[in-house]
Motif scaffolding. Structure first.
Motif, PDB file in Angstrom:
ATOM      1  N   PHE A 250      16.838  20.853 -40.080  1.00 15.64           N
ATOM      2  CA  PHE A 250      17.921  21.829 -39.973  1.00 15.64           C
ATOM      3  C   PHE A 250      17.666  23.358 -40.155  1.00 15.64           C
ATOM      4  O   PHE A 250      18.082  24.000 -40.814  1.00 15.64           O
ATOM      5  N   ALA A 251      16.841  23.581 -39.483  1.00 17.10           N
ATOM      6  CA  ALA A 251      16.294  25.191 -39.352  1.00 17.10           C
ATOM      7  C   ALA A 251      15.900  25.688 -40.525  1.00 17.10           C
ATOM      8  O   ALA A 251      16.292  26.940 -41.154  1.00 17.10           O
ATOM      9  N   GLN A 252      15.216  24.889 -41.388  1.00 23.46           N
ATOM     10  CA  GLN A 252      14.293  25.307 -42.476  1.00 23.46           C
ATOM     11  C   GLN A 252      12.892  25.264 -41.799  1.00 23.46           C
ATOM     12  O   GLN A 252      12.714  24.907 -40.892  1.00 23.46           O
ATOM     13  N   LEU A 253      12.020  25.579 -42.639  1.00 20.37           N
ATOM     14  CA  LEU A 253      10.615  25.574 -42.090  1.00 20.37           C
ATOM     15  C   LEU A 253       9.836  24.160 -42.496  1.00 20.37           C
ATOM     16  O   LEU A 253       9.784  23.897 -43.582  1.00 20.37           O
TER      17      LEU A 253
ATOM     18  N   LEU B 125       1.603  21.476 -52.888  1.00 23.23           N
ATOM     19  CA  LEU B 125       2.192  22.815 -52.892  1.00 23.23           C
ATOM     20  C   LEU B 125       1.755  23.727 -54.291  1.00 23.23           C
ATOM     21  O   LEU B 125       1.359  23.095 -55.362  1.00 23.23           O
ATOM     22  N   SER B 126       1.810  25.120 -53.828  1.00 23.26           N
ATOM     23  CA  SER B 126       1.287  25.859 -54.941  1.00 23.26           C
ATOM     24  C   SER B 126       2.586  25.925 -55.912  1.00 23.26           C
ATOM     25  O   SER B 126       3.845  25.624 -55.558  1.00 23.26           O
ATOM     26  N   SER B 127       2.555  26.293 -57.229  1.00 23.08           N
ATOM     27  CA  SER B 127       3.600  26.622 -58.281  1.00 23.08           C
ATOM     28  C   SER B 127       4.630  27.257 -57.530  1.00 23.08           C
ATOM     29  O   SER B 127       5.740  26.936 -57.930  1.00 23.08           O
ATOM     30  N   SER B 128       4.247  28.473 -56.876  1.00 23.39           N
ATOM     31  CA  SER B 128       5.390  29.187 -56.354  1.00 23.39           C
ATOM     32  C   SER B 128       6.438  28.475 -55.400  1.00 23.39           C
ATOM     33  O   SER B 128       7.699  28.991 -55.177  1.00 23.39           O
ATOM     34  N   LEU B 129       5.883  27.303 -55.014  1.00 21.88           N
ATOM     35  CA  LEU B 129       6.788  26.714 -53.748  1.00 21.88           C
ATOM     36  C   LEU B 129       7.619  25.522 -54.460  1.00 21.88           C
ATOM     37  O   LEU B 129       8.332  24.835 -53.813  1.00 21.88           O
ATOM     38  N   VAL B 130       7.529  25.341 -55.971  1.00 24.44           N
ATOM     39  CA  VAL B 130       8.209  24.333 -56.694  1.00 24.44           C
ATOM     40  C   VAL B 130       8.702  24.981 -57.874  1.00 24.44           C
ATOM     41  O   VAL B 130       8.927  24.185 -58.766  1.00 24.44           O
ATOM     42  N   ASP B 131       8.995  26.357 -58.090  1.00 25.11           N
ATOM     43  CA  ASP B 131       9.680  26.825 -58.998  1.00 25.11           C
ATOM     44  C   ASP B 131      11.137  27.012 -59.016  1.00 25.11           C
ATOM     45  O   ASP B 131      11.739  27.748 -59.832  1.00 25.11           O
ATOM     46  N   GLY B 132      11.693  26.688 -57.671  1.00 24.32           N
ATOM     47  CA  GLY B 132      13.292  26.885 -57.677  1.00 24.32           C
ATOM     48  C   GLY B 132      13.629  28.232 -57.323  1.00 24.32           C
ATOM     49  O   GLY B 132      14.744  28.516 -57.601  1.00 24.32           O
TER      50      GLY B 132
ATOM     51  N   HIS C  84      14.708  14.644 -51.923  1.00 22.96           N
ATOM     52  CA  HIS C  84      13.632  15.202 -51.359  1.00 22.96           C
ATOM     53  C   HIS C  84      13.456  15.416 -49.791  1.00 22.96           C
ATOM     54  O   HIS C  84      14.059  14.402 -49.111  1.00 22.96           O
ATOM     55  N   SER C  85      12.951  16.460 -49.348  1.00 17.94           N
ATOM     56  CA  SER C  85      12.881  16.751 -47.682  1.00 17.94           C
ATOM     57  C   SER C  85      11.520  15.902 -47.303  1.00 17.94           C
ATOM     58  O   SER C  85      11.191  15.823 -46.168  1.00 17.94           O
ATOM     59  N   TYR C  86      10.731  15.750 -48.272  1.00 16.48           N
ATOM     60  CA  TYR C  86       9.423  14.896 -47.814  1.00 16.48           C
ATOM     61  C   TYR C  86       9.522  13.600 -47.382  1.00 16.48           C
ATOM     62  O   TYR C  86      10.181  12.808 -48.058  1.00 16.48           O
ATOM     63  N   ARG C  87       8.695  13.330 -46.344  1.00 12.44           N
ATOM     64  CA  ARG C  87       8.834  12.068 -45.710  1.00 12.44           C
ATOM     65  C   ARG C  87       7.588  11.637 -45.049  1.00 12.44           C
ATOM     66  O   ARG C  87       6.948  12.358 -44.628  1.00 12.44           O
ATOM     67  N   ALA C  88       7.380  10.302 -45.482  1.00 17.34           N
ATOM     68  CA  ALA C  88       6.090   9.703 -44.721  1.00 17.34           C
ATOM     69  C   ALA C  88       6.663   8.985 -43.167  1.00 17.34           C
ATOM     70  O   ALA C  88       7.529   7.911 -43.259  1.00 17.34           O
ATOM     71  N   TRP C  89       6.531   9.767 -42.357  1.00 13.27           N
ATOM     72  CA  TRP C  89       7.479   9.511 -40.986  1.00 13.27           C
ATOM     73  C   TRP C  89       7.036   8.232 -40.429  1.00 13.27           C
ATOM     74  O   TRP C  89       5.972   8.045 -39.932  1.00 13.27           O
TER      75      TRP C  89
ATOM     76  N   ASP D  88      10.105  20.151 -46.082  1.00  7.28           N
ATOM     77  CA  ASP D  88      10.684  21.168 -45.518  1.00  7.28           C
ATOM     78  C   ASP D  88      10.357  22.334 -46.677  1.00  7.28           C
ATOM     79  O   ASP D  88      10.437  22.037 -47.836  1.00  7.28           O
ATOM     80  N   LEU D  89      10.500  23.620 -46.190  1.00  5.14           N
ATOM     81  CA  LEU D  89      10.476  24.887 -47.163  1.00  5.14           C
ATOM     82  C   LEU D  89      11.555  25.646 -46.950  1.00  5.14           C
ATOM     83  O   LEU D  89      11.913  26.107 -45.650  1.00  5.14           O
TER      84      LEU D  89
END
Length: 435
Positions: free
Chosen positions: A7-10, A241-248, A271-276, A318-319
């Motif tokens: 949905f247009a996230q990274l 992920l780095s801490s900066s990507l999981v700090d909300g 979660h957006s994380y998936r094992a496709w 997704d980020l």
């Protein structure tokens, strides 16, 4: 939250494609662009292992660009031919700026070295220029096996990755993706990546908070990634992920990194994380094709075909891209007499580009304000989501003395391009007392 549709996230994907020499165009296109019940990979960044040549990179890129539904803007990093098989990197130029690549460490067959090149690919979402929007993507394919020598070589690779992450420019986010060949989170190589150390600037985190002994455990069947052609029983492929990507905060993982991934369903709304392709029905067996509840038969068959009988399935997450601050350049409160009341409204908003990214795919703008020159603005912390109407504030001025008043409102925010935004404020107080 999306359970599979971009949905247009990274969207970032890692995929060990297993000795890919080229071709397999229909399987690539089906895997990455076919949809099932509205779910599709539709990636923005693809980090891939086990490429064999520059020709194979061209074939894969061309397959992505010619796929039905593809935006046709895929580019690839320069192929680096190292020891054994190699990493490759693909990105959508309409969504991602490619900043360059680094050979973190060259691989070799030596017992005191990792077997393959460790690569780092640096990118930034389109429309951003600051360090806080920069993302370093490490690609790893660690030594396979369970012998002490195999564990030792994986630890060496993990140390090199963490050391390099510690050397990144301040403010950069980073991730490591690939085939870790690690069977459990207690292994020294994994702990080297995720464990707390004296210097935690290069520390990684599992965004789905799923430690454990993954090998041959049905408890982890929804996150297993290897091998779809024979038996799904290992969580070899991951994105950390780095801490900066999981700090909300701002540029961040789209999901809740404080909640473990579900052990009862693949469709975890946290979660957006998936094992496709892994719908959890195939533990210790071949990836389910007919009746696959995540991707359907066609996509499942394409995943198996790309695994070449010994490989892995894609993993993605997704980020949210960083926010952008918008505010007026100046505010004129006008005129009043000494002792009068003078104020003006102004708006601060998150102006992240909702034409390129959806509002849900843009991080929250968090900010505070201060002001000089006898003016007052609200104190405290504020937040704004992209796509909304913004926050309305008022600025007032002290009218106890006459004269021309000039001040500066400073907005401190998590916009990586404008962490400090200023607004010039003016007013005039006339020297007659209001009675």
């Amino acid at each position: 939250m999306s359970s599979g549709l971009a949905f247009a996230q990274l969207r970032v994907v890692t995929h060990n494609i297993s000795n890919y020499a080229g071709g397999q165009v229909p399987a690539i296109q089906t895997c990455y662009y076919d949809s099932f019940q509205g779910r599709s990979v539709s990636a923005d960044v693809i980090i891939v292992q086990e490429f064999l040549s520059a020709t194979s990179v061209s074939d894969f890129r061309n397959a992505l660009n010619s796929a039905p539904g593809s935006p046709g803007d895929w580019q690839s990093a320069t192929f680096v031919n190292g020891a054994d098989t190699d990493s490759a990197f693909f990105y959508r130029a309409g969504r991602v700026q490619f900043l360059g690549y680094t050979i973190v460490s060259a691989g070799s067959g030596a017992s005191n070295n990792q077997p393959r090149n460790i690569m780092r690919y640096d990118v930034r979402p389109v429309g951003y220029g600051g360090a806080g929007a920069s993302l370093a993507c490490y690609s790893t394919h660690m030594k396979a096996g369970t012998a002490d020598s195999d564990l030792s070589r994986r630890l060496i690779e993990a140390q090199k990755i963490r050391n390099d992450a510690e050397s990144l420019s301040p403010g950069w986010a980073f991730l490591v993706a690939g085939d870790f060949n690690i069977q459990g989170s207690s292994e020294p190589a994994y702990q080297e990546l995720v464990g707390s150390q004296a210097d935690n600037s290069g520390r990684f985190f599992d965004p789905i908070k799923t430690p454990g002994s993954w090998n041959n455990s049905s408890s982890f069947r929804f996150v297993h990634t290897q091998d779809p052609a024979t038996q799904m029983d290992d969580r070899f492929d991951q994105i950390l992920l780095s801490s900066s990507l999981v700090d909300g905060f701002g540029f961040d993982y789209l999901g809740n990194p404080n909640v473990a991934y579900s052990t009862t369903t693949w469709n975890d709304s946290n979660h957006s994380y998936r094992a496709w392709g892994n719908d959890g029905s195939n533990y210790n067996g071949t990836l389910r094709t007919v009746g696959n509840t995540m991707v359907g038969q066609d996509i499942a068959e394409s995943i198996i075909a790309l695994a070449s009988g010994q490989g892995h399935i894609p993993v993605f997450l997704d980020l949210k891209v960083p926010p952008k601050v918008s505010a007026p350049l100046s505010i004129n409160l006008g005129n009043t007499f000494v002792g009068g009341t003078l104020s003006a409204g102004f708006q601060v908003s998150n102006s992240g580009d909702t034409n390129l990214w959806t509002a849900a795919g843009i991080g929250s703008l968090n900010y505070s304000m201060s002001v000089t020159g006898g003016f007052s603005v609200p104190s405290g912390s504020f937040a704004d989501q992209a796509g909304g109407s913004g926050n309305n504030h008022a600025v007032t001025v002290d009218t106890s003395t006459p004269g021309y008043k000039t001040g500066v409102i400073t907005i401190l925010s998590n916009d990586p391009d404008q962490p400090s935004r200023t607004i010039i404020v003016r007013a005039r107080v006339v020297g007659w007392t209001v009675r």
